[in-house]
Design a protein around this motif. Sequence first.
Motif, PDB file in Angstrom:
ATOM      1  N   GLY A 328       3.097  16.857  -9.626  1.00  0.00           N
ATOM      2  CA  GLY A 328       4.458  17.449  -9.260  1.00  0.00           C
ATOM      3  C   GLY A 328       4.776  16.909  -7.618  1.00  0.00           C
ATOM      4  O   GLY A 328       4.995  17.035  -6.691  1.00  0.00           O
ATOM      5  N   ASP A 329       3.986  15.243  -7.836  1.00  0.00           N
ATOM      6  CA  ASP A 329       3.573  14.539  -6.294  1.00  0.00           C
ATOM      7  C   ASP A 329       4.044  13.964  -6.209  1.00  0.00           C
ATOM      8  O   ASP A 329       4.235  12.230  -6.323  1.00  0.00           O
ATOM      9  CB  ASP A 329       2.217  14.006  -5.695  1.00  0.00           C
ATOM     10  CG  ASP A 329       2.217  13.998  -4.013  1.00  0.00           C
ATOM     11  OD1 ASP A 329       3.103  13.522  -3.880  1.00  0.00           O
ATOM     12  OD2 ASP A 329       1.340  13.705  -3.748  1.00  0.00           O
ATOM     13  N   TYR A 330       6.142  13.909  -6.177  1.00  0.00           N
ATOM     14  CA  TYR A 330       6.533  12.487  -6.326  1.00  0.00           C
ATOM     15  C   TYR A 330       6.930  11.786  -5.561  1.00  0.00           C
ATOM     16  O   TYR A 330       7.254  10.511  -5.477  1.00  0.00           O
ATOM     17  CB  TYR A 330       7.682  13.044  -6.834  1.00  0.00           C
ATOM     18  CG  TYR A 330       8.120  14.607  -7.942  1.00  0.00           C
ATOM     19  CD1 TYR A 330       7.670  14.112  -9.029  1.00  0.00           C
ATOM     20  CD2 TYR A 330       8.582  15.722  -7.619  1.00  0.00           C
ATOM     21  CE1 TYR A 330       7.099  15.313  -9.481  1.00  0.00           C
ATOM     22  CE2 TYR A 330       8.543  16.417  -8.387  1.00  0.00           C
ATOM     23  CZ  TYR A 330       8.243  16.358  -9.735  1.00  0.00           C
ATOM     24  OH  TYR A 330       7.750  17.230 -10.988  1.00  0.00           O
ATOM     25  N   ILE A 331       6.291  12.521  -4.147  1.00  0.00           N
ATOM     26  CA  ILE A 331       6.871  10.774  -3.130  1.00  0.00           C
ATOM     27  C   ILE A 331       5.244  10.094  -2.981  1.00  0.00           C
ATOM     28  O   ILE A 331       5.906   8.419  -3.240  1.00  0.00           O
ATOM     29  CB  ILE A 331       6.515  12.068  -1.670  1.00  0.00           C
ATOM     30  CG1 ILE A 331       7.945  12.966  -1.397  1.00  0.00           C
ATOM     31  CG2 ILE A 331       6.997  10.959   0.026  1.00  0.00           C
ATOM     32  CD1 ILE A 331       8.644  11.849  -1.674  1.00  0.00           C
ATOM     33  N   ARG A 332       4.150  10.202  -3.147  1.00  0.00           N
ATOM     34  CA  ARG A 332       2.867   9.552  -3.482  1.00  0.00           C
ATOM     35  C   ARG A 332       3.361   8.881  -4.957  1.00  0.00           C
ATOM     36  O   ARG A 332       2.882   8.055  -4.705  1.00  0.00           O
ATOM     37  CB  ARG A 332       1.914  10.896  -4.314  1.00  0.00           C
ATOM     38  CG  ARG A 332       0.906  10.391  -4.797  1.00  0.00           C
ATOM     39  CD  ARG A 332       0.415   8.941  -3.592  1.00  0.00           C
ATOM     40  NE  ARG A 332      -1.102   8.374  -3.824  1.00  0.00           N
ATOM     41  CZ  ARG A 332      -1.304   7.338  -3.852  1.00  0.00           C
ATOM     42  NH1 ARG A 332      -1.638   7.038  -2.470  1.00  0.00           N
ATOM     43  NH2 ARG A 332      -2.486   6.887  -4.168  1.00  0.00           N
ATOM     44  N   THR A 333       3.985   9.745  -6.042  1.00  0.00           N
ATOM     45  CA  THR A 333       4.500   8.712  -7.113  1.00  0.00           C
ATOM     46  C   THR A 333       4.882   7.636  -6.998  1.00  0.00           C
ATOM     47  O   THR A 333       5.098   6.550  -6.930  1.00  0.00           O
ATOM     48  CB  THR A 333       5.532   9.322  -7.925  1.00  0.00           C
ATOM     49  OG1 THR A 333       4.355  10.706  -8.389  1.00  0.00           O
ATOM     50  CG2 THR A 333       5.760   8.651  -8.877  1.00  0.00           C
ATOM     51  N   ILE A 334       6.250   7.561  -6.136  1.00  0.00           N
ATOM     52  CA  ILE A 334       7.052   6.622  -5.492  1.00  0.00           C
ATOM     53  C   ILE A 334       6.614   5.599  -4.933  1.00  0.00           C
ATOM     54  O   ILE A 334       7.134   4.065  -4.798  1.00  0.00           O
ATOM     55  CB  ILE A 334       8.874   7.275  -4.962  1.00  0.00           C
ATOM     56  CG1 ILE A 334       9.185   7.832  -6.029  1.00  0.00           C
ATOM     57  CG2 ILE A 334       9.606   6.298  -3.915  1.00  0.00           C
ATOM     58  CD1 ILE A 334      10.681   8.922  -5.189  1.00  0.00           C
ATOM     59  N   SER A 335       5.610   5.698  -3.690  1.00  0.00           N
ATOM     60  CA  SER A 335       5.265   4.954  -2.604  1.00  0.00           C
ATOM     61  C   SER A 335       3.541   3.898  -3.454  1.00  0.00           C
ATOM     62  O   SER A 335       3.914   3.159  -3.361  1.00  0.00           O
ATOM     63  CB  SER A 335       4.511   5.738  -1.370  1.00  0.00           C
ATOM     64  OG  SER A 335       3.217   6.841  -2.129  1.00  0.00           O
ATOM     65  N   VAL A 336       3.810   4.723  -3.976  1.00  0.00           N
ATOM     66  CA  VAL A 336       2.535   3.407  -5.646  1.00  0.00           C
ATOM     67  C   VAL A 336       2.901   2.670  -5.866  1.00  0.00           C
ATOM     68  O   VAL A 336       2.661   1.757  -6.620  1.00  0.00           O
ATOM     69  CB  VAL A 336       1.434   4.513  -5.870  1.00  0.00           C
ATOM     70  CG1 VAL A 336       0.602   5.235  -4.923  1.00  0.00           C
ATOM     71  CG2 VAL A 336       1.861   5.555  -6.994  1.00  0.00           C
ATOM     72  N   THR A 337       4.675   2.938  -6.923  1.00  0.00           N
ATOM     73  CA  THR A 337       5.671   2.254  -7.588  1.00  0.00           C
ATOM     74  C   THR A 337       6.136   1.200  -7.059  1.00  0.00           C
ATOM     75  O   THR A 337       7.430   0.679  -7.879  1.00  0.00           O
ATOM     76  CB  THR A 337       5.741   3.386  -8.672  1.00  0.00           C
ATOM     77  OG1 THR A 337       6.695   3.866  -8.157  1.00  0.00           O
ATOM     78  CG2 THR A 337       4.128   4.183  -9.261  1.00  0.00           C
ATOM     79  N   ASP A 338       6.285   0.814  -5.616  1.00  0.00           N
ATOM     80  CA  ASP A 338       7.038  -0.114  -5.516  1.00  0.00           C
ATOM     81  C   ASP A 338       7.539  -1.159  -5.835  1.00  0.00           C
ATOM     82  O   ASP A 338       6.378  -1.457  -5.577  1.00  0.00           O
ATOM     83  CB  ASP A 338       7.180  -0.438  -3.365  1.00  0.00           C
ATOM     84  CG  ASP A 338       8.419  -0.465  -3.164  1.00  0.00           C
ATOM     85  OD1 ASP A 338       9.355  -1.199  -3.954  1.00  0.00           O
ATOM     86  OD2 ASP A 338       8.696  -1.027  -1.971  1.00  0.00           O
ATOM     87  N   PRO A 339       8.553  -0.984  -6.787  1.00  0.00           N
ATOM     88  CA  PRO A 339       7.842  -2.380  -7.107  1.00  0.00           C
ATOM     89  C   PRO A 339       8.030  -4.491  -6.644  1.00  0.00           C
ATOM     90  O   PRO A 339       7.240  -5.093  -6.860  1.00  0.00           O
ATOM     91  CB  PRO A 339       9.840  -2.456  -8.533  1.00  0.00           C
ATOM     92  CG  PRO A 339       9.779  -1.079  -8.143  1.00  0.00           C
ATOM     93  CD  PRO A 339       9.899  -0.576  -7.068  1.00  0.00           C
ATOM     94  N   ALA A 340       8.596  -4.223  -5.197  1.00  0.00           N
ATOM     95  CA  ALA A 340       8.885  -5.228  -4.566  1.00  0.00           C
ATOM     96  C   ALA A 340       6.880  -5.300  -4.427  1.00  0.00           C
ATOM     97  O   ALA A 340       6.409  -6.646  -4.039  1.00  0.00           O
ATOM     98  CB  ALA A 340       9.541  -4.534  -3.271  1.00  0.00           C
ATOM     99  N   ARG A 341       6.419  -4.114  -4.338  1.00  0.00           N
ATOM    100  CA  ARG A 341       5.198  -4.445  -4.698  1.00  0.00           C
ATOM    101  C   ARG A 341       4.333  -5.518  -5.322  1.00  0.00           C
ATOM    102  O   ARG A 341       3.097  -6.274  -5.623  1.00  0.00           O
ATOM    103  CB  ARG A 341       3.993  -3.748  -4.013  1.00  0.00           C
ATOM    104  CG  ARG A 341       4.499  -2.084  -2.413  1.00  0.00           C
ATOM    105  CD  ARG A 341       4.221  -0.939  -2.666  1.00  0.00           C
ATOM    106  NE  ARG A 341       2.646  -1.604  -2.439  1.00  0.00           N
ATOM    107  CZ  ARG A 341       1.605  -0.295  -2.793  1.00  0.00           C
ATOM    108  NH1 ARG A 341       1.900   0.518  -3.601  1.00  0.00           N
ATOM    109  NH2 ARG A 341       0.087  -0.314  -2.690  1.00  0.00           N
ATOM    110  N   TYR A 342       5.118  -4.941  -6.314  1.00  0.00           N
ATOM    111  CA  TYR A 342       3.983  -6.402  -8.002  1.00  0.00           C
ATOM    112  C   TYR A 342       5.932  -7.312  -8.330  1.00  0.00           C
ATOM    113  O   TYR A 342       5.706  -7.322  -9.239  1.00  0.00           O
ATOM    114  CB  TYR A 342       3.693  -5.116  -8.577  1.00  0.00           C
ATOM    115  CG  TYR A 342       3.220  -4.086  -8.253  1.00  0.00           C
ATOM    116  CD1 TYR A 342       1.834  -3.981  -7.356  1.00  0.00           C
ATOM    117  CD2 TYR A 342       3.533  -2.385  -7.528  1.00  0.00           C
ATOM    118  CE1 TYR A 342       1.536  -3.227  -7.335  1.00  0.00           C
ATOM    119  CE2 TYR A 342       2.817  -1.277  -6.673  1.00  0.00           C
ATOM    120  CZ  TYR A 342       2.182  -1.728  -7.379  1.00  0.00           C
ATOM    121  OH  TYR A 342       1.287  -0.922  -6.321  1.00  0.00           O
TER     122      TYR A 342
END
Length: 451
Positions: A328-342
């Motif tokens: 349920g930590d959706y903000i964390r999910t989005i922060s680590v999965t930013d497609p621009a980083r990869y």
Amino acid sequence: MGGKEKIEAPTLPDRDSIEETLDAICASDGFAAAQRLQDFLRYVVIETFEGRGAQIFGKTIAEDVYERSPDKEGDSSNLVRVDARRLRRALENYYAGPGENDRIRIHIDPGQYAARFEIAERRAPPAASRSFWRPGPVVLAIAATAVLAVAIFSVIHMFVSHEHETVALSPAAPPAESHRTAKREAFLEKSPASVHAFNLTEQARNFYYPELGKKPLAEARALYENAVKLDTHYFGAHAGLAQVIGFQSFHLPPGAERDALLDLAEFHAKEAEKYNAADAWTQSALAWAAFARRDIPDARIHAARALEIAPADLFAVDFDALISVLSGDYIRTISVTDPARYADLPLDGHLFQICVGVAKFHLGDFTGAIAALERNMETGGPSGPINFAYLIAANQKAGELEHARQLLEQFRTTWPTTRFDLFLYSFFMERAPVDDLVAALKEAGWEPPET
């Protein structure tokens, strides 16, 4: 236990000393939070002390300690074996740390469950009559060990620093192929079997991502188990095995069989840690084994640590994102999965793009969810009933009703009998997210098939 025949016991410490020893062990860090290991230890120690050590079997432990009925003997015996391994390792760690000066040591030797007691003689303090000090052989040995430890630490530090310079240059920079080649060459220097183990884990690591079905999980597990047999000291084989067994546990209802899988996943994660604690894969394995046990704080610590070690490791991103979204930590999910980083990394086969779509759906960003889930398909990411169900639900919630119905028809044709919803209820920490997904699917016209 009352009807067991009493067998003459060997010379043992007195009862008070045994109780004091048990209390000290059970209060230590390695045992304090592990009630089942405490119960296991106390049972085998007391039974041995009472002269019944030869009559301790896996079945008796399952019945007397775990209160499991005989009709569960197969599963229970497996659970006892796993716990016995954990207990032996926990005792080793205790005597290497807080219990190193204990007068009484308790051992559970491999292949049996009876306790063995080791009693160290107390030594008189050395006389202080000399007017000058000269190092004795023990001190010299300790000094030599310290020098050796410093040298080893320096080598390890150089190796770890080099690893980080190679792998973690930038989140946008793909690992060089030369690094992969160098790893294979390093394994080749050990033995051809080690190279084969390495290759098996590389193959298996991508094998259970396309879906979470039982068959691919079983095939991946077989590959990892073969890798462990080929090179039991290769941390990656244990780490991958821990992760795939963790996935398998979600396909089982609560009970002895699932408990045994959870313990086995934890065992292999700890084996990976023993052989290479500083690798991101090890930390991700520890994270997933903890999540499968529903130890969310521990899971998050290890998942974050994996990304600190190797921020460009997309497998580490997968497990961090998966643990975050399922807890349920959706903000964390989005922060680590930013497609621009990869952006420059190959994203095919990785789960984190689905995770960001799921997170955005539950945050109410339905357009963003659609974009993430469609991007996953465009880049060759995993495709199965779960991410397709979220795509249908996101379109329904975004007002794209006709498109949602078209997708639903494709879903019914491809997965006519799937009960992905039941699996998700066991997968998520809370029921509410799955309830929201199912409600949106029903709005689009989906009805769960009869089981």
